[in-house]
Motif scaffolding. Sequence first.
Motif, PDB file in Angstrom:
ATOM      1  N   GLY A 180     -33.198 -21.799  42.592  1.00 50.52           N
ATOM      2  CA  GLY A 180     -32.274 -21.275  43.603  1.00 50.52           C
ATOM      3  C   GLY A 180     -30.832 -21.530  43.204  1.00 50.52           C
ATOM      4  O   GLY A 180     -29.962 -20.663  43.355  1.00 50.52           O
ATOM      5  N   MET A 181     -30.553 -22.746  42.688  1.00 50.96           N
ATOM      6  CA  MET A 181     -29.175 -23.068  42.317  1.00 50.96           C
ATOM      7  C   MET A 181     -28.732 -22.247  41.104  1.00 50.96           C
ATOM      8  O   MET A 181     -27.582 -21.851  41.010  1.00 50.96           O
ATOM      9  CB  MET A 181     -29.036 -24.571  42.018  1.00 50.96           C
ATOM     10  CG  MET A 181     -29.219 -25.451  43.229  1.00 50.96           C
ATOM     11  SD  MET A 181     -28.278 -24.937  44.698  1.00 50.96           S
ATOM     12  CE  MET A 181     -26.596 -25.303  44.228  1.00 50.96           C
ATOM     13  N   SER A 182     -29.665 -21.971  40.177  1.00 49.58           N
ATOM     14  CA  SER A 182     -29.267 -21.155  39.021  1.00 49.58           C
ATOM     15  C   SER A 182     -28.968 -19.725  39.480  1.00 49.58           C
ATOM     16  O   SER A 182     -28.037 -19.086  38.989  1.00 49.58           O
ATOM     17  CB  SER A 182     -30.343 -21.183  37.933  1.00 49.58           C
ATOM     18  OG  SER A 182     -31.481 -20.484  38.356  1.00 49.58           O
TER      19      SER A 182
ATOM     20  N   ALA B 146     -24.718 -18.371  51.486  1.00 49.96           N
ATOM     21  CA  ALA B 146     -25.695 -18.121  52.571  1.00 49.96           C
ATOM     22  C   ALA B 146     -26.808 -17.156  52.129  1.00 49.96           C
ATOM     23  O   ALA B 146     -27.992 -17.477  52.291  1.00 49.96           O
ATOM     24  CB  ALA B 146     -24.986 -17.626  53.821  1.00 49.96           C
ATOM     25  N   PRO B 147     -26.483 -15.979  51.540  1.00 51.81           N
ATOM     26  CA  PRO B 147     -27.592 -15.103  51.125  1.00 51.81           C
ATOM     27  C   PRO B 147     -28.475 -15.688  50.023  1.00 51.81           C
ATOM     28  O   PRO B 147     -29.649 -15.354  49.932  1.00 51.81           O
ATOM     29  CB  PRO B 147     -26.900 -13.818  50.652  1.00 51.81           C
ATOM     30  CG  PRO B 147     -25.460 -14.113  50.560  1.00 51.81           C
ATOM     31  CD  PRO B 147     -25.173 -15.308  51.400  1.00 51.81           C
ATOM     32  N   CYS B 148     -27.910 -16.572  49.171  1.00 52.43           N
ATOM     33  CA  CYS B 148     -28.741 -17.163  48.102  1.00 52.43           C
ATOM     34  C   CYS B 148     -29.556 -18.358  48.612  1.00 52.43           C
ATOM     35  O   CYS B 148     -30.595 -18.677  48.035  1.00 52.43           O
ATOM     36  CB  CYS B 148     -27.880 -17.645  46.932  1.00 52.43           C
ATOM     37  SG  CYS B 148     -27.284 -16.325  45.884  1.00 52.43           S
ATOM     38  N   MET B 149     -29.074 -19.048  49.646  1.00 51.12           N
ATOM     39  CA  MET B 149     -29.724 -20.291  50.065  1.00 51.12           C
ATOM     40  C   MET B 149     -30.600 -20.177  51.313  1.00 51.12           C
ATOM     41  O   MET B 149     -31.566 -20.913  51.470  1.00 51.12           O
ATOM     42  CB  MET B 149     -28.650 -21.372  50.364  1.00 51.12           C
ATOM     43  CG  MET B 149     -27.918 -21.874  49.156  1.00 51.12           C
ATOM     44  SD  MET B 149     -29.024 -22.790  48.066  1.00 51.12           S
ATOM     45  CE  MET B 149     -28.944 -21.805  46.599  1.00 51.12           C
ATOM     46  N   GLY B 150     -30.222 -19.244  52.207  1.00 54.53           N
ATOM     47  CA  GLY B 150     -30.852 -19.194  53.533  1.00 54.53           C
ATOM     48  C   GLY B 150     -32.374 -19.183  53.511  1.00 54.53           C
ATOM     49  O   GLY B 150     -33.022 -19.858  54.309  1.00 54.53           O
ATOM     50  N   HIS B 151     -32.969 -18.436  52.567  1.00 55.38           N
ATOM     51  CA  HIS B 151     -34.434 -18.287  52.582  1.00 55.38           C
ATOM     52  C   HIS B 151     -35.133 -19.380  51.788  1.00 55.38           C
ATOM     53  O   HIS B 151     -36.361 -19.373  51.694  1.00 55.38           O
ATOM     54  CB  HIS B 151     -34.818 -16.909  52.040  1.00 55.38           C
ATOM     55  CG  HIS B 151     -34.354 -16.661  50.635  1.00 55.38           C
ATOM     56  ND1 HIS B 151     -33.030 -16.556  50.304  1.00 55.38           N
ATOM     57  CD2 HIS B 151     -35.036 -16.507  49.483  1.00 55.38           C
ATOM     58  CE1 HIS B 151     -32.923 -16.343  48.999  1.00 55.38           C
ATOM     59  NE2 HIS B 151     -34.127 -16.309  48.483  1.00 55.38           N
TER      60      HIS B 151
ATOM     61  N   LYS C  61     -40.889 -16.740  48.054  1.00 55.72           N
ATOM     62  CA  LYS C  61     -39.516 -16.610  48.565  1.00 55.72           C
ATOM     63  C   LYS C  61     -38.504 -17.067  47.527  1.00 55.72           C
ATOM     64  O   LYS C  61     -37.443 -16.485  47.359  1.00 55.72           O
ATOM     65  CB  LYS C  61     -39.339 -17.489  49.810  1.00 55.72           C
ATOM     66  CG  LYS C  61     -39.813 -16.854  51.080  1.00 55.72           C
ATOM     67  CD  LYS C  61     -39.349 -17.714  52.225  1.00 55.72           C
ATOM     68  CE  LYS C  61     -39.960 -17.292  53.522  1.00 55.72           C
ATOM     69  NZ  LYS C  61     -39.810 -18.295  54.547  1.00 55.72           N
ATOM     70  N   ASP C  62     -38.864 -18.154  46.829  1.00 60.56           N
ATOM     71  CA  ASP C  62     -37.928 -18.747  45.877  1.00 60.56           C
ATOM     72  C   ASP C  62     -37.608 -17.803  44.720  1.00 60.56           C
ATOM     73  O   ASP C  62     -36.595 -17.958  44.050  1.00 60.56           O
ATOM     74  CB  ASP C  62     -38.518 -20.061  45.346  1.00 60.56           C
ATOM     75  CG  ASP C  62     -37.424 -20.987  44.861  1.00 60.56           C
ATOM     76  OD1 ASP C  62     -36.452 -21.203  45.616  1.00 60.56           O
ATOM     77  OD2 ASP C  62     -37.519 -21.484  43.730  1.00 60.56           O
ATOM     78  N   ARG C  63     -38.486 -16.818  44.490  1.00 63.68           N
ATOM     79  CA  ARG C  63     -38.249 -15.890  43.376  1.00 63.68           C
ATOM     80  C   ARG C  63     -37.300 -14.759  43.740  1.00 63.68           C
ATOM     81  O   ARG C  63     -36.934 -13.955  42.892  1.00 63.68           O
ATOM     82  CB  ARG C  63     -39.580 -15.342  42.865  1.00 63.68           C
ATOM     83  CG  ARG C  63     -40.249 -16.380  41.994  1.00 63.68           C
ATOM     84  CD  ARG C  63     -41.614 -16.020  41.553  1.00 63.68           C
ATOM     85  NE  ARG C  63     -42.052 -16.916  40.512  1.00 63.68           N
ATOM     86  CZ  ARG C  63     -42.576 -18.124  40.700  1.00 63.68           C
ATOM     87  NH1 ARG C  63     -42.732 -18.583  41.930  1.00 63.68           N
ATOM     88  NH2 ARG C  63     -42.941 -18.874  39.683  1.00 63.68           N
ATOM     89  N   PHE C  64     -36.950 -14.689  45.021  1.00 66.15           N
ATOM     90  CA  PHE C  64     -35.930 -13.709  45.405  1.00 66.15           C
ATOM     91  C   PHE C  64     -34.563 -14.361  45.268  1.00 66.15           C
ATOM     92  O   PHE C  64     -34.354 -15.469  45.759  1.00 66.15           O
ATOM     93  CB  PHE C  64     -36.139 -13.266  46.858  1.00 66.15           C
ATOM     94  CG  PHE C  64     -37.316 -12.348  47.029  1.00 66.15           C
ATOM     95  CD1 PHE C  64     -37.178 -10.988  46.788  1.00 66.15           C
ATOM     96  CD2 PHE C  64     -38.553 -12.830  47.418  1.00 66.15           C
ATOM     97  CE1 PHE C  64     -38.263 -10.132  46.934  1.00 66.15           C
ATOM     98  CE2 PHE C  64     -39.645 -11.987  47.557  1.00 66.15           C
ATOM     99  CZ  PHE C  64     -39.499 -10.631  47.323  1.00 66.15           C
ATOM    100  N   MET C  65     -33.661 -13.661  44.597  1.00 66.29           N
ATOM    101  CA  MET C  65     -32.323 -14.227  44.426  1.00 66.29           C
ATOM    102  C   MET C  65     -31.611 -14.360  45.765  1.00 66.29           C
ATOM    103  O   MET C  65     -30.991 -15.373  46.056  1.00 66.29           O
ATOM    104  CB  MET C  65     -31.504 -13.336  43.491  1.00 66.29           C
ATOM    105  CG  MET C  65     -30.063 -13.745  43.388  1.00 66.29           C
ATOM    106  SD  MET C  65     -29.212 -12.797  42.139  1.00 66.29           S
ATOM    107  CE  MET C  65     -29.552 -13.787  40.709  1.00 66.29           C
TER     108      MET C  65
END
Length: 335
Positions: free
Chosen positions: A270-272, A300-305, A168-172
């Motif tokens: 995720g933050m990058s 929201a779209p970058c952090m939610g998952h 999941k973390d590899r999805f922007m």
Amino acid sequence: MQLTDWLHKALQFEKHINQVVIGQQDVVRLMLITVFARGHVLLEGNVGVGKTTLLRAVAHGLGGGYQRIEGTIDLMPSDLIYYTYLDKDGKPRVDPGPLLHHGEHLATFFFNEINRARPQVHSLLLRAMAERSIAAFNQDYLFPHLQVFADRNRVEKEETFELPAAAKDRFMMEINIDVPSSDSVLDELMFNPRFHDTDQLISQLPDSGMEYTQLNGFAEKLQQNIQISAKLKQYALSLWRATQKPQDFGVTLSDVVMPQLMLSGASPRGMSYLIRAAKVRAWLHSRDYVLPEDVQAVFAPCMGHRLFLSPLYAYRHEQLLPALLTGLLSAVAAP
Ligand SMILES: Nc1ncnc2c1ncn2[C@@H]1O[C@H](COP(=O)(O)OP(=O)(O)OP(=O)(O)O)[C@@H](O)[C@H]1O
């Protein structure tokens, strides 16, 4: 100069997609951001909401190879790499599968219903996404222009495998696609035959003038040229800390003991991604500096998952997460 040229092309490209996929302007804007931030995307939505049409429109505009695969419980990693069959002379043949078919020209890979595929398949995809390469037939295959879009079906949860956190973390971004609410859009989709034939719809798209082979180079220039102030860096850092310990920033949610809520906050990756996406948004608004509104629009779209709740609250995930994301944005003071 190059930033302005590309901006014109990007906005034209967005306009053309919005003529083909209607009533989804916010989704199209987020997709455009990921294209220029070079990030992979998780799509979440019901069936028949136009996901394939949207991806085919993007792939058509960018050029390069497009492949789509359906996730099923019996899909094996090898099914992505090759398939075997008997040719017309009855001889066994091995041909490249969807991942290898276009070689290094593969630009858009759509994995439909990824949560129906088994973890072995997820790990192959994880390598393809992270390293843009896979090993097969005793050699490495490179996909320098690859952007992966994976869809998770929101309706059925049976026979599905949750994606591991590392995948999941590899999805922007995770982008939600809902059925449009406007009556006029629904009317068009139902009664205008133009929207009933995807092939014809896509063939009407004019040339975007964008070249997929130039995107990586331009995306790096874009990242270097959009400025981010010291105050904004501090703001992003506070948002990051707030994802780890929302209680320290005064975030409260009803019926939740806040110190027990989080299992893990956002990762450095995720933050990058958040900052890359915010810079692209700033550029799309004709600025060469990032404002808090850019960070907030993609938060929201970058952090939610990538925010994980503790087992105590995991069963309320769908209710708590949107409230948490809103709470974080309102609790952390913007510069
Ligand atoms: N917002 C939209 N704009 C244009 N066409 C749409 C839209 N939503 C749905 N359609 C039309 O509905 C049909 C189904 O769309 P599409 O195949 O893209 O959906 P999907 O989300 O990929 O479905 P599935 O999950 O079942 O694969 C197509 O004919 C498409 O043109």
